[in-house]
Design an enzyme around this catalytic site. Structure first.
Site, PDB file in Angstrom:
ATOM      1  N   ALA A  47       0.852  -1.193   0.000  1.00  0.00           N
ATOM      2  CA  ALA A  47       0.000   0.000   0.000  1.00  0.00           C
ATOM      3  C   ALA A  47       0.886   1.239   0.000  1.00  0.00           C
ATOM      4  CB  ALA A  47      -0.874  -0.001   1.244  1.00  0.00           C
ATOM      5  N   GLY A  86       0.339  -5.446   0.367  1.00  0.00           N
ATOM      6  CA  GLY A  86      -0.608  -5.484  -0.746  1.00  0.00           C
ATOM      7  C   GLY A  86       0.025  -6.039  -2.013  1.00  0.00           C
ATOM      8  N   GLU A  88      -0.269  -9.652  -1.703  1.00  0.00           N
ATOM      9  CA  GLU A  88      -1.694 -10.001  -1.827  1.00  0.00           C
ATOM     10  C   GLU A  88      -2.122  -9.962  -3.299  1.00  0.00           C
ATOM     11  OE1 GLU A  88      -2.801  -7.110   1.268  1.00  0.00           O
ATOM     12  OE2 GLU A  88      -3.991  -8.736   2.125  1.00  0.00           O
ATOM     13  N   GLU A 143       2.127  -5.940   7.437  1.00  0.00           N
ATOM     14  CA  GLU A 143       1.116  -4.991   7.936  1.00  0.00           C
ATOM     15  C   GLU A 143       1.071  -4.898   9.457  1.00  0.00           C
ATOM     16  OE1 GLU A 143       0.786  -6.986   5.411  1.00  0.00           O
ATOM     17  OE2 GLU A 143      -0.331  -6.005   3.801  1.00  0.00           O
TER      18      GLU A 143
END
Ligand code: NAI
Length: 713
Positions: free
Chosen positions: A61, A100, A103, A123
């Site tokens: 992110a 992310g 992911e 995270e």
């Protein structure tokens, strides 16, 4: 942004473009959605490869966007759309795939990684969980134990480990993009049913409850009150027990709670504080970072005691050659053995060869004549250090930096002993020096910016978090520790025990309560300093010295040979190793001490312990800011979280003061000042009053007010 191109005609190549790590900003997400749609709509395209520009897949992110309203398409549906695609999508992982980024890769049907790449879901270190399906997809791939480990610790793993855990399908020593394109061609017509991770069951061991109970116990123990690791376990439990879509909902709900929690804010603040501190500034805001560090290749360490050994290891591990000097034969021999052992163990852990050859040992100070930088780590004795600095100034080649590891002696005074005061700085390491991340770089009044830049740069090379601080007694960390420690002693006099004080501080989140820490670093260290200050009167028990409240408890323990862990007895007893056990002798000693002084023990509640210990420390922090010893609150907070075991999920002492409310901190300090008027530390600092009078601005605005204060001076 995401760039779209075609390779070998049948493969669409989507390249994420957002320097430096291709973070998933709104524009990048929009770019991915658009280019994936384009690839799927084009009948000529048979398969898709997603990669990142400049050899980095994706760092996750874009945390620069945290706290601002979201723009661009959300991540979860974007990843679902990729997974649902009817053409194979291959992730080409180079550099890193983190958060992310991983992911996104887990939403692809295949993952090909360059052998040097690293992947992970960090995270949790920002007080969050992987909320784009990470908690639901990863365990379906790796099984629960590995997913629990990776998600609750946030650790990064190598591509080889990722292959072992089935997170990636193939490794390549060459370009992951070339390998992925080739691979994408080979799987163009194969069925994707088994490749969609979300449609697989989560492999579960027979005794699921026992697994999760053990995982929960482990994170509660190691996270010291941090909520994110607990939420990660809960999300993984959902992956194991609920259908995928309900698991995703649970992941989302848990994330929403974490996202708005104070802990996530504190951790993210700390993350940015670490960066801010690296771009060091003078108090008042002027930047020093225009000055270039000097190249350093040959170094020396003087004094191979506890600290000198660790510092030698740090320097050698950073690839620098080290001349290690110890005057006496026996300690030199012991140091050689200890240093080689540390280097071997470190090298084994990192899978490299130990840097033994980089070190030469000597008993003669003259051996440092041609080094670029010296770190002095002899006994904390001003006369001895003065003498060493005079000698070094004669022996070392012109231009060599002279650094001291003193815990708090006057750097200016040492600088004045050399004929090159501009090249003298403090490099204050923390014990054990090869483990602890913090490095206080102390600039004296005559240190040149170049010398400070060089020490900061060297710190970085050694993997340290360097914080540039001004010269004063104890610098930032130890100076703030003094009132904190003193409050601990006063609490013992008034009825507390080391266990009750430490228990409260550890429950707050400290790695170690203050008495356990004092036992670890040695009660005699402070005793020697107080002796030097003329505060210690052997055998005397008066509780007022130099006109102020004083607790002689630490002195009395030292007089009885109780120095802490090193003597097996201190505030606790240590029979085996490092385990602190309550000591009935100490409890009796405290009772007798109170009786002699007519002190009636009272029950002291948790709140009072916290307020007195923490607010006195914080108050000293405000003084440090007011005097310009630290450039900003971030510097103090980084010192405390990296060097003193302050819980990161509480940001640091100054951030915490803001969370509590500056007006509340001020009110409580005023209260304790009234009840303890002879304790100077409790007198609220003028800067704190000014901040409260200015409406208690958030911590990132304090620098402005401090700057105005300085400019008025
Ligand atoms: P230590 O007592 O373990 O080691 C000092 C070493 O210096 C001894 O091995 C001694 O033989 C050697 N030495 C004395 N005179 C010398 C000379 N003329 N030439 C070469 N070697 C000489 O002390 P420690 O704990 O390593 O402390 C060293 C410095 O680091 C002190 O200034 C201390 O305040 C500072 N420091 C200590 C920390 C700790 O936790 N121990 C933490 C941070 C700084």
């Amino acid at each position: 942004m995401a760039q779209y191109s075609r390779v070998l005609d049948a493969v669409a190549l989507i390249t994420l473009q957002n320097p430096p790590v291709n973070a998933l900003s709104g524009r990048v997400r929009q770019g991915i959605v658009d280019t994936v749609q384009r690839a799927l709509a084009d009948p000529k395209v048979k398969s898709v490869v997603i990669c990142g520009q400049n050899g980095v897949f994706c760092g996750g992110a874009d945390i620069r966007e945290f706290g601002s309203p979201m723009t661009g398409p959300p991540l979860v549906p974007m990843i679902h759309a990729i997974e649902a695609a009817d053409k194979p999508v291959v992730a080409a992982i180079e550099g890193v795939a983190l958060g992310g980024g991983l992911e996104l890769a887990l939403g692809c049907h295949y993952r090909i990684a360059q052998a040097k790449a690293k992947v992970g879901l960090p995270e949790v270190t920002l007080g969050l969980l992987p909320a784009a399906g990470g908690t639901q997809r990863l365990p379906r791939l790796t099984g629960l134990p590995a997913a629990l480990d990776l998600i609750t610790t946030g650790r990064h793993i190598t591509a080889a480990e990722a292959l072992e855990l089935s997170i990636v399908d193939r490794l390549t020593d060459h370009s992951a993009v070339d390998a992925a394109v080739k691979f994408a061609v080979s799987v163009a017509d194969q069925s994707l049913d088994a490749r969609r991770i979300s449609s697989r069951p989560c492999p579960c061991p027979p005794d699921l409850d026992a697994l999760f109970e053990a995982a929960m116990r482990k994170v509660r123990h190691s996270s010291r009150g941090a909520t994110a690791p607990v939420a990660c376990v809960q999300a993984l439990r959902a992956a194991a027990t609920l259908p995928y879509s309900q698991g995703m909902q649970r992941e989302k709900d848990l994330m929403a709670t974490l996202f708005t929690s104070g802990q996530a804010r504190a951790l993210q603040y700390n993350f940015f504080a670490q960066r801010a501190v690296a771009r060091w500034r003078l108090p008042g805001g002027a930047r020093w970072d225009g000055s270039k560090p000097r190249p350093i290749s040959k170094t020396a360490v003087i004094g191979l005691g506890t600290m000198g050994r660790g510092i030698t290891v740090c320097l050698a591990q950073a690839g620098l050659s080290v001349v290690a000097v110890e005057v006496q034969e026996k300690p030199l021999k012991e140091a050689k053995q200890a240093i080689s052992g540390m280097l071997r163990r470190g090298a084994k852990r990192r899978g490299v060869a130990p840097a033994l050859d980089l070190i030469t040992y000597s008993q003669n100070l003259r051996a440092v004549a041609d080094v670029d930088l010296v770190v002095e780590a002899v006994f904390e004795d001003l006369d001895l250090k003065t003498q060493i600095f005079q000698q070094l100034s004669n022996i070392c080649k012109p231009g060599a930096l002279l650094c001291t590891n003193t815990s708090g002696l006057n750097v200016d005074l040492l600088a004045s002993q050399s004929r090159r005061p501009e090249l003298v700085v403090g490099m204050h390491f923390f014990a054990p020096a090869h483990v602890m991340k913090l490095l206080e770089v102390v600039y004296g009044s005559r240190s040149s910016p170049e010398a400070v830049a060089t020490a900061m740069d060297l710190g970085k090379k050694m993997g340290k978090v360097g914080v540039a601080v001004g010269n004063c007694r104890g610098f930032v960390g130890n100076r703030m520790l003094k009132p904190y420690m003193e409050q601990g002693l006063f609490l013992l006099e008034e009825g507390a025990t080391p266990e009750s004080v430490d228990g409260t501080l550890e429950e707050f989140g400290f790695a170690m309560g203050l008495f356990r820490m004092s036992d670890l670093s040695g009660i005699d260290v402070g005793w020697k300093v107080r002796k030097g200050d003329g505060l210690v009167q052997p055998g005397a028990e008066s509780r007022v010295r130099q006109g102020r409240r004083y607790s002689p408890l630490g002195d009395l323990l030292c007089e009885r040979g109780r120095f802490g862990q090193k003597t097996g007895r201190g505030w606790y007893q240590y029979d085996k190793g490092h385990e602190a056990r309550p000591d009935p002798w100490l409890h009796r000693f405290l009772e007798e001490y109170r009786a002699r002084h007519g002190l009636v023990a009272r029950r002291i509640d948790r709140q009072e312990v916290l307020e007195r210990c923490l607010y006195s420390l914080i108050n000293e922090g405000f003084r440090i800011l007011e005097e310009g010893i630290a450039a900003g609150p971030e510097d103090i907070d980084v010192v405390y979280t990296f060097g003193y075991g302050w819980p990161k999920h509480r940001g640091g002492p100054m951030f915490y003061a803001g969370m509590v409310g500056l007006a509340k901190v001020l009110e409580r300090l005023e209260h304790y000042q009234q009840t303890h008027p002879d304790v100077l530390y409790m007198q609220p600092c003028g800067l704190l009053r000014r901040l409260v009078a200015s409406g208690s601005p958030p911590v990132h605005k304090w620098r402005e007010i401090i700057k105005n204060t300085h400019s008025k001076i």
